[in-house]
Design an enzyme around this catalytic site. Sequence first.
Site, short mmCIF file in Angstrom:
data_model
loop_
_atom_site.label_atom_id
_atom_site.label_comp_id
_atom_site.label_asym_id
_atom_site.label_seq_id
_atom_site.Cartn_x
_atom_site.Cartn_y
_atom_site.Cartn_z
N ASP A 34 -0.34 3.92 3.51
CA ASP A 34 0.10 5.32 3.46
C ASP A 34 1.52 5.48 4.03
OD1 ASP A 34 -0.13 7.98 2.85
OD2 ASP A 34 -1.37 8.49 4.57
N GLY A 35 2.23 6.46 3.50
CA GLY A 35 3.53 6.82 4.06
C GLY A 35 4.72 6.50 3.17
N GLU A 84 -8.35 10.31 -6.58
CA GLU A 84 -7.75 11.63 -6.38
C GLU A 84 -6.24 11.63 -6.70
OE1 GLU A 84 -9.89 10.26 -3.93
OE2 GLU A 84 -11.47 11.45 -4.89
N ASN A 85 -5.64 10.43 -6.75
CA ASN A 85 -4.17 10.37 -6.93
C ASN A 85 -3.70 10.83 -8.32
OD1 ASN A 85 -3.65 7.46 -4.79
ND2 ASN A 85 -3.46 9.64 -4.31
C1 FPP Z 1 0.37 6.34 -0.24
O1 FPP Z 1 1.59 6.85 0.23
C2 FPP Z 1 0.64 5.40 -1.31
C3 FPP Z 1 0.14 5.48 -2.56
C4 FPP Z 1 -0.77 6.55 -3.01
C5 FPP Z 1 0.53 4.50 -3.59
C6 FPP Z 1 0.71 3.11 -3.10
C7 FPP Z 1 1.14 2.32 -4.24
C8 FPP Z 1 1.92 1.24 -4.19
C9 FPP Z 1 2.44 0.64 -2.95
C10 FPP Z 1 2.28 0.58 -5.47
C11 FPP Z 1 1.05 -0.04 -6.10
C12 FPP Z 1 1.31 -1.33 -6.64
C13 FPP Z 1 0.86 -2.52 -6.19
C14 FPP Z 1 1.35 -3.69 -6.89
C15 FPP Z 1 -0.07 -2.74 -5.05
P1 FPP Z 1 1.94 8.37 -0.03
O2 FPP Z 1 2.74 8.45 -1.26
O3 FPP Z 1 0.71 9.19 -0.03
O4 FPP Z 1 2.84 8.67 1.21
P2 FPP Z 1 3.04 10.07 1.93
O5 FPP Z 1 1.78 10.34 2.70
O6 FPP Z 1 4.21 9.81 2.82
O7 FPP Z 1 3.31 11.08 0.88
#
Ligand code: FPP
Length: 234
Positions: A21-22, A68-69
Amino acid sequence: MKTTVTAKERKPIEHIAFIMDGNGRWAKKRGMPREQGHRFGVKAFQSILEHCRDIGVHTITVYAFSTENWKRPEKEVKSIMRLMDRYLSDFEKNMDRYQMRLCFLGDKAPFDAKLRARMEQMEQASKDRERILNIGFNYGGRDEIVHACNRLIAQGVKEVSEDSISGALYTAASSDPDLIIRTGGDLRISNFMLWQAAYAELYFTDVLWPDFGPAELDAAIEEFYTRQRRYGGV
Ligand code: FPP
């Protein structure tokens, strides 16, 4: 209860799972679009994978896209799909470097046919590898349990057991996680590995995922060895 396991007594941790996350906040802090955060998130993921290989972790699970994403803006969803597609090309080219069996956790039906085919192809091509990389993609813990129960019903099972449910989960090939790490400061598990997390040690850090590197993982592992795991016993 805390009691440090000495370096000599330590066995490598079998299974570590990550809630990455983040990424969005990391990008925002730098005046970048959220998608850039995910791009740097993949870099962090790759460096953590290498570190896990070097320190002998057998199974790694990451939560890359939840059920949920899909509610996120279309542009962001598309960019995560593109990143996965690119990652799969890299995985294919570097099969020998990774030496891992790739397993996707989640229902693949909603993905476009090309991406779905690539996901299945890489699972098939890597299936004889010993170490496991689970990627939660369209993954949700509740959805997984419902899916497992429906699978058992379809097989004609009249009564379920803990073992039969475990064996019907997306993670059937893996042991339960020993350690679940969540970056980004929130103190919850957000529908991640609800069944498998029963006895996992939980570790939360404010570090945003793109900044989470080998040193941060080592700190989490140090903390893990101070925990006494009693599995309900004394
Ligand atoms: C959460 O951070 C992250 C995600 C929902 C997506 C994570 C996806 C990747 C790292 C790419 C996937 C690909 C591979 C190859 C594993 P957030 O966007 O919710 O962060 P925030 O809380 O700061 O908004």
